[in-house]
Design an enzyme around this catalytic site. Structure first.
Site, PDB file in Angstrom:
ATOM      1  CB  ALA A   1      -5.419  -4.043   9.919  1.00 49.84           C
TER       2      ALA A   1
ATOM      3  CD  GLU B   1      -0.452   4.520   3.305  1.00 54.25           C
ATOM      4  OE1 GLU B   1       0.037   3.916   4.292  1.00 54.25           O
ATOM      5  OE2 GLU B   1      -1.427   4.077   2.668  1.00 54.25           O
TER       6      GLU B   1
ATOM      7  CG  HIS C   1      -2.781   1.974   5.948  1.00 57.26           C
ATOM      8  ND1 HIS C   1      -1.692   1.878   5.124  1.00 57.26           N
ATOM      9  CD2 HIS C   1      -3.337   0.739   5.961  1.00 57.26           C
ATOM     10  CE1 HIS C   1      -1.589   0.638   4.652  1.00 57.26           C
ATOM     11  NE2 HIS C   1      -2.582  -0.072   5.152  1.00 57.26           N
TER      12      HIS C   1
END
Length: 453
Positions: free
Chosen positions: A284, A262, A281
């Site tokens: 969250a 990443e 990503h």
């Protein structure tokens, strides 16, 4: 005495305000600093709060002469060298559970977006194209969702999927029948899940056992046309094998929030396939989750600095400094005993019995039980620590019994543990020699004398 807190990554204002409004605590927000710049200032702080951008390695910690606690505003501590922090006597804490709902919702969102080709249709619309026939979707109603890993996030995904009318099956080697029945989820083998699922979503920790759990052989056993969702860890999927499965038509679509590297490099083949949708990503990344994890880590830091209380620690038990010193070899022993027994356990046991005998009864036994459970539960949940191990055990349907015997056997103090399950080894015992040397003294029916490394 004023305690200085350095916040090196962006943090929700709610967390910052809580600390700034606390007498005796001074907060400095220093985001975007280079590693060299951080190293030059970190020596003046008692606490450090990070998210995922700051890399807290051994080199940085070597400059942190005052640092006593590191707080991660989130669950994973991959960017923190926990071993290096432990060696320097620094407590590492996180904010478990703060982003559980958010990540589960993101998985469901990706599943729906994948099925209805929403990203592709949006891109076409922005180019002025009206292509209704091109973006034929797929319903999820009465389809089978296979969940790999039914921990906290997996359970919420299962609940949401059932609400959408999906049939939910799950594979989790540590899932008890009682828990799966309570959730209304059918527990299946890994092979059965691959064979039956129309959609597969991953919610398991990344470790040696789960790395590339979806590899070439796994894709070959899947139902043709299956769709894959991953909001957990990039390394769970062999991305080269996934690409081949997409090109072969075995996998008709994949929604990925995480990658092995990443960010992925420019021209990454997976991202060039129309069948793949992706987010950087973002599992969250909601305002609510960021507020929750910021408040959680701020409260933990405040309690530690002002009261000496340890909560949500990933590297030390919740116990006073003096007692921790006294119990250190026993904590090491019990955690290793739990880890050893887990290696021989093929399924989750309904009950664990820990027996304490002799002089060890003079101490608080709760940290020792937590240490055992931490060692035992580690392969099941990457977020387990001394604080949450008992809670995770209860969630997994494990009953933990403590037995106290004032008369020891051959040693002044002895701890034994027994699991109620058909395993190769169901019982282990240990003691501490001369107050400092933890030893395994019995494995099953065999007496041994093995030092704990």
């Amino acid at each position: 005495m004023r305690h200085r807190v350095l916040v090196s990554d962006p943090l929700s204002e709610k967390g910052l305000s809580l600390l700034r409004q606390t007498p005796g605590i001074e907060v400095d927000l220093e985001t975007g600093r280079s590693e060299t710049e951080l190293a030059s200032i970190i020596g003046d702080y008692d606490a450090l709060i990070v998210r995922s951008a700051t890399r807290v390695d051994a080199e940085l910690l070597a400059h942190a002469r005052r640092l006593r606690i590191i707080g991660r505003a989130g669950t994973g501590v991959d960017n923190i060298d926990v071993e290096a922090a432990t060696k320097r006597g620094m407590v590492v804490v996180n904010a478990p559970g703060g982003n559980t709902v958010t990540t589960a919702e993101h998985a469901i969102a990706l599943l729906l977006a994948l099925c209805r080709k929403i990203p592709q249709a949006t891109a076409a619309m922005k180019k002025g194209k009206w292509e209704k026939k091109r973006f034929l979707g797929t319903e999820i109603f009465q389809k089978t969702l296979g969940i790999i890993g039914l921990g906290n996030i997996g359970k919420i995904v299962a609940d949401r999927a059932k609400g959408l009318g999906m049939r939910v099956i799950a594979h989790d080697p540590y899932l008890s029948r009682e828990v799966s029945e309570k959730l209304g989820v059918e527990a299946v083998t890994f092979e059965d899940l691959l064979r039956r699922a129309d959609f597969i979503t991953l919610h398991t920790p990344l470790n040696d056992q789960t790395r590339h759990i979806l590899d070439r052989k796994a894709f070959e056993r899947m139902k043709r046309g299956v769709k894959i969702v991953n909001c957990a860890r990039g390394g769970l999927i062999d991305e080269t094998a996934l690409l081949s499965a997409i090109d072969a038509g075995t996998v008709s679509g994949a929604a990925l929030d995480v990658f092995e590297v990443e960010p992925p490099p420019p021209g990454y083949p997976l991202l060039e396939r129309d069948a793949v949708i992706a987010t950087p990503h973002l599992g969250a990344s909601t305002a609510e989750a960021q507020d929750q994890v910021a408040l959680s880590v701020a409260r933990t830091i405040r309690a530690f600095l002002l009261e000496g209380t340890i909560e949500n620690a990933v590297n030390v038990p919740a116990v006073s400094a003096l007692e921790r010193t006294r119990l250190s070899p026993w904590l090491k022993l019990t955690e290793k005993m739990g880890s050893f027994l887990m290696q021989f356990c093929q399924r989750i046991p309904p009950e664990i019995t820990i027996t304490y005998a002799g002089e060890i009864l003079q101490h608080d036994l709760a940290p020792l039980t937590c240490a055992f459970l931490k060692g035992f539960m580690q392969p099941m949940d990457e977020g387990v620590n001394f604080v949450n191990a008992p809670w995770i055990a209860r969630e997994r349907g494990i009953a933990v019994r403590e037995i106290r015997q004032h008369r020891p056997g051959d040693y002044q103090s002895e701890i034994s543990a027994r699991i109620d399950a058909p395993c190769e080894v169901t019982e282990i015992a240990g003691t501490v020699f001369e107050g400092v040397e933890p030893r395994i003294i019995r494995i099953g029916d065999f007496r041994v004398e093995t030092a704990v490394e």
